[in-house]
Motif scaffolding. Structure first.
Motif, PDB file in Angstrom:
ATOM      1  N   ASN A   1      10.819   2.066  -6.804  1.00 26.03           N
ATOM      2  CA  ASN A   1      11.124   2.407  -5.412  1.00 26.03           C
ATOM      3  C   ASN A   1      12.335   3.314  -5.287  1.00 26.03           C
ATOM      4  O   ASN A   1      12.389   4.164  -4.393  1.00 26.03           O
ATOM      5  CB  ASN A   1      11.311   1.133  -4.587  1.00 26.03           C
ATOM      6  CG  ASN A   1       9.961   0.595  -4.132  1.00 26.03           C
ATOM      7  OD1 ASN A   1       9.274   1.235  -3.347  1.00 26.03           O
ATOM      8  ND2 ASN A   1       9.562  -0.541  -4.665  1.00 26.03           N
TER       9      ASN A   1
ATOM     10  N   GLU B   1      11.026   6.596  -6.028  1.00 28.68           N
ATOM     11  CA  GLU B   1      10.222   7.005  -4.872  1.00 28.68           C
ATOM     12  C   GLU B   1      11.111   7.593  -3.776  1.00 28.68           C
ATOM     13  O   GLU B   1      10.787   8.609  -3.171  1.00 28.68           O
ATOM     14  CB  GLU B   1       9.473   5.789  -4.305  1.00 28.68           C
ATOM     15  CG  GLU B   1       8.201   5.466  -5.045  1.00 28.68           C
ATOM     16  CD  GLU B   1       7.040   6.265  -4.485  1.00 28.68           C
ATOM     17  OE1 GLU B   1       6.583   5.952  -3.364  1.00 28.68           O
ATOM     18  OE2 GLU B   1       6.593   7.221  -5.158  1.00 28.68           O
TER      19      GLU B   1
ATOM     20  N   LYS C   1      10.700  11.224  -2.220  1.00 29.32           N
ATOM     21  CA  LYS C   1      10.369  11.455  -0.803  1.00 29.32           C
ATOM     22  C   LYS C   1      11.476  12.238  -0.100  1.00 29.32           C
ATOM     23  O   LYS C   1      11.215  13.010   0.828  1.00 29.32           O
ATOM     24  CB  LYS C   1      10.135  10.118  -0.082  1.00 29.32           C
ATOM     25  CG  LYS C   1       8.958   9.329  -0.621  1.00 29.32           C
ATOM     26  CD  LYS C   1       7.654  10.107  -0.532  1.00 29.32           C
ATOM     27  CE  LYS C   1       6.554   9.400  -1.296  1.00 29.32           C
ATOM     28  NZ  LYS C   1       5.343  10.221  -1.472  1.00 29.32           N
TER      29      LYS C   1
ATOM     30  N   GLU D   1      10.874  15.740  -0.876  1.00 26.00           N
ATOM     31  CA  GLU D   1       9.715  16.192  -0.093  1.00 26.00           C
ATOM     32  C   GLU D   1      10.137  16.521   1.336  1.00 26.00           C
ATOM     33  O   GLU D   1       9.757  17.549   1.900  1.00 26.00           O
ATOM     34  CB  GLU D   1       8.636  15.102  -0.079  1.00 26.00           C
ATOM     35  CG  GLU D   1       7.495  15.386  -1.052  1.00 26.00           C
ATOM     36  CD  GLU D   1       6.438  14.296  -0.992  1.00 26.00           C
ATOM     37  OE1 GLU D   1       6.042  13.860  -2.078  1.00 26.00           O
ATOM     38  OE2 GLU D   1       6.056  13.869   0.131  1.00 26.00           O
TER      39      GLU D   1
ATOM     40  N   LEU E   1       6.371  12.718   9.884  1.00 27.53           N
ATOM     41  CA  LEU E   1       5.767  11.782   8.913  1.00 27.53           C
ATOM     42  C   LEU E   1       6.619  11.689   7.643  1.00 27.53           C
ATOM     43  O   LEU E   1       6.904  10.593   7.144  1.00 27.53           O
ATOM     44  CB  LEU E   1       4.339  12.241   8.570  1.00 27.53           C
ATOM     45  CG  LEU E   1       3.576  11.313   7.627  1.00 27.53           C
ATOM     46  CD1 LEU E   1       3.327   9.953   8.272  1.00 27.53           C
ATOM     47  CD2 LEU E   1       2.246  11.943   7.215  1.00 27.53           C
TER      48      LEU E   1
ATOM     49  N   ALA F   1       9.602   9.636   8.389  1.00 29.39           N
ATOM     50  CA  ALA F   1       9.270   8.210   8.520  1.00 29.39           C
ATOM     51  C   ALA F   1       9.005   7.578   7.151  1.00 29.39           C
ATOM     52  O   ALA F   1       9.436   6.449   6.861  1.00 29.39           O
ATOM     53  CB  ALA F   1       8.058   8.037   9.426  1.00 29.39           C
ATOM     54  N   ILE F   2       8.302   8.330   6.294  1.00 30.46           N
ATOM     55  CA  ILE F   2       8.000   7.786   4.964  1.00 30.46           C
ATOM     56  C   ILE F   2       9.295   7.586   4.166  1.00 30.46           C
ATOM     57  O   ILE F   2       9.516   6.544   3.540  1.00 30.46           O
ATOM     58  CB  ILE F   2       7.024   8.712   4.208  1.00 30.46           C
ATOM     59  CG1 ILE F   2       5.617   8.580   4.827  1.00 30.46           C
ATOM     60  CG2 ILE F   2       6.968   8.338   2.725  1.00 30.46           C
ATOM     61  CD1 ILE F   2       4.614   9.550   4.272  1.00 30.46           C
TER      62      ILE F   2
ATOM     63  N   HIS G   1      12.215   7.084   5.418  1.00 34.70           N
ATOM     64  CA  HIS G   1      12.847   5.917   6.047  1.00 34.70           C
ATOM     65  C   HIS G   1      12.301   4.614   5.460  1.00 34.70           C
ATOM     66  O   HIS G   1      13.047   3.697   5.119  1.00 34.70           O
ATOM     67  CB  HIS G   1      12.569   5.977   7.559  1.00 34.70           C
ATOM     68  CG  HIS G   1      13.292   4.916   8.329  1.00 34.70           C
ATOM     69  ND1 HIS G   1      13.887   5.168   9.557  1.00 34.70           N
ATOM     70  CD2 HIS G   1      13.528   3.600   8.082  1.00 34.70           C
ATOM     71  CE1 HIS G   1      14.434   4.055   9.992  1.00 34.70           C
ATOM     72  NE2 HIS G   1      14.236   3.089   9.111  1.00 34.70           N
ATOM     73  N   SER G   2      10.976   4.556   5.302  1.00 34.98           N
ATOM     74  CA  SER G   2      10.358   3.318   4.791  1.00 34.98           C
ATOM     75  C   SER G   2      10.812   3.025   3.363  1.00 34.98           C
ATOM     76  O   SER G   2      10.888   1.871   2.939  1.00 34.98           O
ATOM     77  CB  SER G   2       8.831   3.404   4.867  1.00 34.98           C
ATOM     78  OG  SER G   2       8.331   4.211   3.824  1.00 34.98           O
ATOM     79  N   LYS G   3      11.149   4.067   2.607  1.00 37.96           N
ATOM     80  CA  LYS G   3      11.609   3.827   1.222  1.00 37.96           C
ATOM     81  C   LYS G   3      12.980   3.155   1.229  1.00 37.96           C
ATOM     82  O   LYS G   3      13.262   2.285   0.407  1.00 37.96           O
ATOM     83  CB  LYS G   3      11.681   5.153   0.447  1.00 37.96           C
ATOM     84  CG  LYS G   3      10.319   5.813   0.225  1.00 37.96           C
ATOM     85  CD  LYS G   3       9.371   4.903  -0.534  1.00 37.96           C
ATOM     86  CE  LYS G   3       7.938   5.416  -0.430  1.00 37.96           C
ATOM     87  NZ  LYS G   3       6.957   4.431  -0.881  1.00 37.96           N
TER      88      LYS G   3
ATOM     89  N   GLU H   1      13.987   1.201   3.626  1.00 41.28           N
ATOM     90  CA  GLU H   1      13.693  -0.181   4.058  1.00 41.28           C
ATOM     91  C   GLU H   1      13.282  -1.048   2.872  1.00 41.28           C
ATOM     92  O   GLU H   1      13.700  -2.184   2.726  1.00 41.28           O
ATOM     93  CB  GLU H   1      12.569  -0.179   5.091  1.00 41.28           C
ATOM     94  CG  GLU H   1      12.924   0.517   6.365  1.00 41.28           C
ATOM     95  CD  GLU H   1      13.204  -0.486   7.474  1.00 41.28           C
ATOM     96  OE1 GLU H   1      12.585  -1.566   7.441  1.00 41.28           O
ATOM     97  OE2 GLU H   1      14.046  -0.198   8.344  1.00 41.28           O
ATOM     98  N   THR H   2      12.424  -0.467   2.011  1.00 47.43           N
ATOM     99  CA  THR H   2      11.918  -1.230   0.876  1.00 47.43           C
ATOM    100  C   THR H   2      13.065  -1.691  -0.023  1.00 47.43           C
ATOM    101  O   THR H   2      13.081  -2.817  -0.504  1.00 47.43           O
ATOM    102  CB  THR H   2      10.932  -0.375   0.061  1.00 47.43           C
ATOM    103  OG1 THR H   2       9.961   0.151   0.945  1.00 47.43           O
ATOM    104  CG2 THR H   2      10.266  -1.192  -1.013  1.00 47.43           C
TER     105      THR H   2
END
Lengths: 586, 169
Positions: free
Chosen positions: A48, A51, A55, A58, A80, A83-84, A86-88, A90-91
């Motif tokens: 992660n 990742e 991201k 990207e 998008l 947001a993606i 951001h989710s990384k 969070e993980t």
């Protein structure tokens, strides 16, 4: 021997061992599972983190392309990508992943992620407002390039598989399985120590028992030696007295009785010798005295000893001895070996012959005892060297011994290092062959046929013996052979005797001989008396020492004085031949 | 010409209605498509595909599940469509799914997980629709409780978030 108490102790230890082993195995498997799970979660964190890096790059790419007006990217794509990314974050910052990262570098990694995340969040308005040709392009690109990405590289570096995780795992060491494993290993260690000390005690006890048994053996052997010495005295006396009685009063009617008594006396002597030999072998009391031995003299002596016995059974006892050899062995022990084999051969052979053959093989001299007896079957060959084994044979019903003879032979051969081989054909005969090493000493010329019946008439013999019975039996026996006997029972008498003889026998060479018992008095022994007589008469008179002593070392000591040694009980035939030999100096 | 086209269209509709006689024909999505199911499926609403907007998914039947996951803190309330219902909607009973996510992650998931092990396509967390930043719009979650027979490590890689496409293999 393990007592009942000990057995229970060992069973308890064994059960505890099993239980602890099971616990150890269980804890180990559990720990392995936990480690696998931990590793899996760590991998998850690492993946992660990478990742997040990917991201973020990207996002930078999409943002730049969109703002610069690349037709493939729309505002939706930018949202998008944001947001993606951001989710990384969070993980990494929630759930299990967060729990794992928290202890890394004492919380520094978490702090780094949080700051980084906040910077990332601060870009949100700019991203929302982004449009083609945006003036913010350089600022946002720089922010990602200079602030966010370097920090993320730091995060990636901190979470990579490596020492950080190992120390974090170690911090987590309060785990149940680890404790169980430590407990089980400690338990097993203590059990091992306990078991080891128990075994040590057992070994010590066994060793003590062995030492005691060994001491008992030596004591037994010593007792038997002393007892044997005392038993020989009356045996010797009876043997001599019987011979005298026989020569005086033998009639055709009582000849068988004499023969029977002689035989019984011989048997007792032999049994006594066998028993003493075995006990000495058992107690390792025999010492080996290797020296060059002339074979011819040895085999002749052996033949003399058993000639009478063979003749009484109508057996031809013959000697094949083409050469004179010297061999390396212990004279006394080798004599025991050969006489045991010869007496066995004569005992079990009913008709025909017994041969004593000396031959040469390379560096060895072989002494072979061959008989025409009943032979030994192949199965029995394995048994004959065991103690107390006597083969069943109808012919030896009345010749029962202890069955020690061959056992003694085998053990003496082993002791001396002589190879003993047996070949036998049932119904034809047996052959026992002893292989002896040649000695380097040059053979000396000894007459082969040294057993002529020389006359003893007129020979003067001085007998010194403190035992009255033996003294008188010597007197009687020697007198019947035509000897002139003079006796002394102590040193003083011997001196008187010698001085008397000195005057009456001025210079007659070959007709004076001394026979003395070895143990006479605590102040002097047979050798001393002989020396005294020899000094007085001023001649090197031939002398024999007769003793019941069985200690080879002591016998060797006596032999060193230059006197011939003979062991009690001495049979008349042997005595006669010995006297002849000494007088003729052969 | 237009008559022929009409007749053919009618015929095609007839054939399709016969083929899916025992299930409702999937209606076309009206809102934004958030899930596309492709591959070996029986019911479609586009050429070779079944497309779903949020309303269509919610119409399949929502459930509420309280569970913990490895990526959230503590027990949380999730709402979503049971995988079983979704599979029934496209007429899939067995086989494997390849699930593709927005972040390009993909994982293979047995259909059995959705039917037997209660894997659920979540739309809401704590009463709010999942955004992409919060692993939305769709997140496959396996309820973790005493009935769950799957191992942690199996669940872990199959719990795909940011679901975009499901390919029935």
């Amino acid at each position: 021997m393990i007592r009942q108490n000990d057995r229970i102790k060992y069973i308890i230890i064994f059960i505890a061992f099993l239980a602890l082993s099971a616990l150890l195995a269980h804890a180990y498997l559990k720990n392995t599972d936990e480690e696998t799970e931990y590793t899996r979660r760590v991998r998850h964190v690492v993946v992660n983190a990478y990742e997040l890096e990917l991201k973020m790059k990207e996002l930078q790419n999409v943002y730049n392309s969109f703002v610069m007006g690349h037709p493939s990217y729309s505002k939706d794509d930018l949202d998008l990508a944001y947001a993606i990314t951001h989710s990384k974050y969070e993980t990494l910052m929630m759930g299990d992943t967060y729990d794992l990262i928290k202890p890394l570098k004492e919380g520094q990694v978490v702090a780094l992620i949080t700051t980084n995340f906040n910077t990332f969040l601060s870009l949100k308005p700019d991203i929302d407002e982004a449009r083609v040709g945006d003036k913010n392009l350089t600022r946002i690109d720089d922010c990602i390039k200079d602030k966010l990405l370097p920090d993320i590289m730091g995060i990636v570096k901190a979470t990579r598989i490596g020492t950080n995780w190992k120390s974090a795992a170690w911090e987590d060491a309060t785990k149940e399985s680890r404790l169980q494993m430590q407990f089980a290993m400690l338990g097993l260690l203590m059990l091992s120590i306990g078991l080891f000390s128990l075994l040590l005690l057992q070994v010590r006890a066994t060793r003590d028992a062995l030492i005691k048994a060994e001491q008992a053996k030596v004591t037994k052997a010593k007792f038997l030696t002393v007892a044997g010495h005392d038993l020989r005295q009356p045996l010797q006396a009876s043997s001599l007295l019987l011979s005298t009685l026989q020569s005086q009063s033998q009639t055709p009617e009582n000849a068988r009785l004499f023969k029977g008594i002689h035989y019984s006396l011989d048997s007792i002597t032999e049994l006594l010798n066998g028993m003493l030999d075995i006990s000495r072998l058992d107690a390792d009391l025999l010492t080996v005295n290797r020296e060059p031995i002339p074979v011819t003299a040895l085999v002749n002596r052996m033949l003399d000893r058993y000639e009478e016995q063979a003749l009484s059974k109508n057996l031809r006892l013959s000697l094949i001895n083409p050469n004179d050899f010297y061999i390396n062995s212990d004279q006394l022990l080798l004599e025991r070996i050969i006489s045991n084999l010869l007496s066995n051969a004569i005992r079990y052979t009913q008709k025909g012959k017994v041969q004593l053959i000396v031959s040469s093989e390379d560096n060895n001299v072989c002494i072979t005892i061959r008989d025409s007896g009943p032979g030994i079957s192949e199965d029995d060959l394995k048994l004959i060297f065991k103690e107390f084994v006597q083969l069943d044979s109808p012919s030896n019903e009345d010749h029962k011994g202890l069955g020690l003879g061959l056992s003694i032979v085998k053990r003496l051969c082993n002791l001396l290092g002589h190879e003993l081989t047996v070949t036998s054909k049932p119904g034809i005969g047996s052959e026992f062959k002893i292989s002896l090493p040649k000695a380097s000493a040059a053979p000396i010329g000894l007459p082969n046929k040294a057993r002529d019946q020389w006359s003893l008439v007129g020979v003067t013999i001085i007998v010194v013996e403190d035992n009255e019975d033996i003294l008188s039996s010597f007197d009687l026996l020697l007198s019947t052979w035509g000897c002139k006997v003079v006796t002394a029972s102590n040193m003083e008498e011997a001196i008187q005797l010698a001085e008397k003889l000195k005057n009456s026998h001025p210079d007659d060479d070959n007709d004076l001989l001394i026979i003395s018992d070895y143990y006479l008095n605590k102040d002097y022994n047979g050798c001393d008396v002989i020396k005294k007589i020899q000094t007085i008469i001023a001649r090197d008179l031939p002398a024999m020492v007769i003793t019941a002593e069985t200690d080879p070392e002591r016998l060797e000591e006596i032999r060193q004085t230059g006197n011939s040694v003979f062991r009690k009980p001495l049979k008349p035939a042997t005595l006669r031949v010995a006297i002849q030999r000494l007088l003729r100096q052969v | 010409m237009s008559i022929v086209v009409r007749i053919l269209t009618c015929f095609a509709i007839l054939v399709m209605s016969i083929m899916s006689a025992n299930a409702d024909i999937l209606k076309a999505p009206e809102g934004k498509v958030i899930l596309t199911i492709t591959g070996n499926i029986k019911h479609t609403n586009a050429p070779g595909e079944a497309r779903f907007d949020r309303e269509m998914l919610e119409a399949l039947g929502m459930v509420s599940i309280d569970t913990e996951t490895y990526w959230t803190d503590g027990v949380q309330k999730f709402e979503g469509v049971p995988g079983k219902l979704l599979m029934e909607a496209v007429g899939v009973t067995e086989g494997k799914l390849q699930i593709h996510a927005l972040d390009k992650y993909k994982a293979k998931v047995p259909v059995e997980d959705l039917i037997k092990h209660r894997a659920t396509i979540m739309l809401k967390n704590m009463g709010e629709y999942l955004t992409v930043a919060k692993k939305g719009p769709l997140w496959l979650i396996y309820p973790i409780d005493d009935e769950q027979k799957l191992l942690k490590k199996q669940i872990n890689s199959r719990s795909v978030w940011q679901i975009q496409t499901i390919e029935v293999l």
